[in-house]
Design an enzyme around this catalytic site. Structure first.
Site, short mmCIF file in Angstrom:
data_model
loop_
_atom_site.label_atom_id
_atom_site.label_comp_id
_atom_site.label_asym_id
_atom_site.label_seq_id
_atom_site.Cartn_x
_atom_site.Cartn_y
_atom_site.Cartn_z
N GLY A 119 83.79 -34.89 27.09
CA GLY A 119 84.06 -33.48 27.34
C GLY A 119 82.87 -32.84 28.02
CD GLU A 120 78.55 -32.31 26.30
OE1 GLU A 120 77.78 -32.51 27.26
OE2 GLU A 120 78.28 -32.65 25.14
N GLY A 121 82.71 -31.11 30.47
CA GLY A 121 82.78 -31.10 31.93
C GLY A 121 82.05 -32.27 32.56
#
Length: 336
Positions: A302-304
């Site tokens: 996640g987190e981009g």
């Protein structure tokens, strides 16, 4: 000025989404055909450059002002035991982002991206969607507006990232409600078999409880979504209105984006998929969205992070397209 105050106004905004610049796209295609390479030799990089050109409105696209925004939220459905970590981790990770210690900080630095972090009422999780709607209309509109306002109109590329314990359950519920079928829940943060069973049960219970809303994707977002997912939905629309191309990240981001595609087909034309994550249902969701991922590296952070890596691919595409010489400029004879 914010262009919507209500969910109905946001819905009407989706009927006014701009199209790519046809003249810029034609100019970029003409330039691509004159560059010092055999036709199609750069493969998908050429398509990425043309996609950027159409949305940026120039035959020489660029990717030197990328923006990454991480939206963070907490979820009442974690009460169902759907995550391997407690909700407090969301707050701790937001602090880690702020101090520059997370993976996304390093990736943003590597590709020269501006990084912003937007926590959304972490002290007040959304309601447990197995018991009732996750958000009121006022709450979902507030999250949509916060996301919309987070996009820098001067950015030339946008990535939305997320942090939220329990949000893969929320994403699975959205996907199930929007597309039907079972098997959308995955292991997320690494839940064991019993945890996966609880996730699947929570998704099924949430979809069943809110079955009356299944025909309206924005109501699905309100009833099943989280604040950070709604914020990402708003941000993706803002990017479209500002003509900023978007690189989509993993399963959670794509679930938030799917709300738009189910609302208005073509609403994600300004988006490409940065990567295919290791979350089990992500390939299935990408197929539903009609998006071919640029990368497949087994990421599930996640987190981009996957989309941030794909910024490098976009930068390579525009470096070649905008920086290469044409046959005429190089004094090289073009192939017949």
């Amino acid at each position: 000025m914010m262009p919507f105050q209500t969910l109905a106004e946001f819905r009407s905004l989706l009927d006014r989404l701009p199209a790519p610049d046809a003249a810029a796209l034609a100019g970029a295609e003409a330039r691509n055909g004159q560059l010092t390479k055999p036709p199609g030799a750069l493969g998908r990089l050429e398509r990425v450059a043309l996609w950027l050109a159409g949305w940026q409105g120039t035959d020489r696209p660029h990717a030197d002002r990328p923006q990454i925004v991480i939206f963070a939220g907490n979820h009442g459905v974690t009460a169902q035991g759907v995550s391997a970590f407690p909700p407090e981790v969301t707050v701790q990770m937001v602090a880690n982002f702020a101090h520059g210690g997370a993976a996304i900080n390093q990736l943003a630095k590597a590709f020269g991206a501006k990084l912003d972090v937007v926590p959304l009422e972490l002290e007040r999780p959304t309601a447990d969607f197995t018991q009732g709607p996750a958000m009121t209309e006022a709450e979902v509109v507030a999250a949509l507006r916060l996301g919309y306002g987070a996009v820098d109109p001067e950015a030339d590329l946008f990535v939305a990232g997320e942090m939220g314990i329990g949000n893969t359950t929320v994403a699975a519920a959205l996907a199930a409600a929007l597309y039907g079928g079972a098997g959308w829940a995955g292991r997320g943060t690494g839940v064991d078999d019993a945890g996966l069973d609880r996730k699947e049960a929570a998704v099924a219970a949430g979809v069943a409880r809110h079955a009356a809303m299944l025909g309206d994707p924005l109501e699905v977002l309100r009833c099943l979504g989280g604040r950070e997912l709604a914020a990402m939905t708003g941000a993706i629309v803002a990017a479209r209105m500002h003509r900023v191309p978007v690189i989509l990240d993993g399963f959670v981001v794509c679930a938030a984006a799917a709300v738009l595609e189910r609302s208005v087909p073509g609403a994600l034309d300004h988006c490409i998929a940065g990567h295919q994550s290791a979350e089990g249902a992500h390939p299935r969701l990408l197929e539903r969205l009609g998006k071919e991922p640029l990368l497949s590296l087994g990421l599930r952070l996640g987190e981009g992070s996957g989309a941030a890596l794909a910024i490098g691919v976009a930068q390579g595409a525009v470096a070649c397209h905008s920086g290469m010489a044409t046959f005429a400029e190089a004094g090289v004879a073009a192939g017949s």
